[in-house]
Design an enzyme around this catalytic site. Structure first.
Site, PDB file in Angstrom:
ATOM      1  N   CYS A  68     -25.548 -42.273 -16.996  1.00 42.71           N
ATOM      2  CA  CYS A  68     -27.734 -42.634 -17.278  1.00 42.71           C
ATOM      3  C   CYS A  68     -27.859 -43.779 -16.648  1.00 42.71           C
ATOM      4  O   CYS A  68     -29.411 -44.199 -16.865  1.00 42.71           O
ATOM      5  CB  CYS A  68     -27.960 -42.498 -18.396  1.00 42.71           C
ATOM      6  SG  CYS A  68     -27.600 -43.249 -19.832  1.00 42.71           S
ATOM      7  N   CYS A 137     -12.683 -51.147 -26.194  1.00 42.67           N
ATOM      8  CA  CYS A 137     -11.956 -50.518 -25.019  1.00 42.67           C
ATOM      9  C   CYS A 137     -13.095 -49.345 -24.730  1.00 42.67           C
ATOM     10  O   CYS A 137     -12.793 -48.303 -24.855  1.00 42.67           O
ATOM     11  CB  CYS A 137     -10.444 -50.491 -26.193  1.00 42.67           C
ATOM     12  SG  CYS A 137      -8.860 -50.014 -24.550  1.00 42.67           S
TER      13      CYS A 137
HETATM   14 FE    FE Z   1     -25.582 -43.190 -20.489  1.00 39.03          FE
END
Ligand code: FE
Length: 147
Positions: A68, A137
């Protein structure tokens, strides 16, 4: 700055609300993303360690969600963890990343997700460098770097 107590609190009680949300069906994500990125981000996959040049990249810039494009991490928080995955000590904003208890594979871990679209990013551990003590991580395939 966040610490491990904050991470556990967010995982147990919910993460601060994101600035916006992006909601798409699995089929919509599959049409938008490469098979590799879809597998990591939408099916909670894990890329092979040392599989991305991003691990060794420390130039300045912003790391955004591969799904996104919401900004997630700043290069100032990136460090060499030796794990073979891009590692960060903190998110760019306290509500950029969502935290979720993950007890899969016989481990108790905290999953890190994009708080905007729910993409699986990786996991957070309490063994990072000071001052946050956190190690995010993160799968390189879940990130897109912009300078
Ligand atoms: Fe996203």
């Amino acid at each position: 700055m966040m610490n491990w107590k904050d991470v556990l609190n967010f995982a147990d009680n919910g993460t601060p609300l994101p600035d916006k949300t992006v909601v798409k069906s699995e089929a919509e994500w599959q049409a938008l993303l490469s098979p590799e990125v879809f597998h990591i981000t939408r099916l909670k996959g894990t890329e092979r360690p040392h599989s991305s040049e991003l691990c060794n990249l420390f130039s300045s810039g912003i790391y955004s969600c591969a799904c996104c494009q919401t900004e997630l991490f700043d290069s100032s928080g990136k460090f060499e963890s030796g794990t073979g995955w891009p590692s960060f000590t903190e998110p760019i904003k306290s509500n950029a990343v969502a935290y979720s208890a993950d007890n899969s594979h016989g481990m108790r871990r905290v999953e890190a997700l994009c708080n905007t679209c729910g993409a699986h990013l990786g996991h957070v551990f309490p063994d990072g460098p000071a001052p946050s003590g956190l190690r995010f991580c993160i799968n390189a395939l879940a990130l897109r770097k912009t300078s």
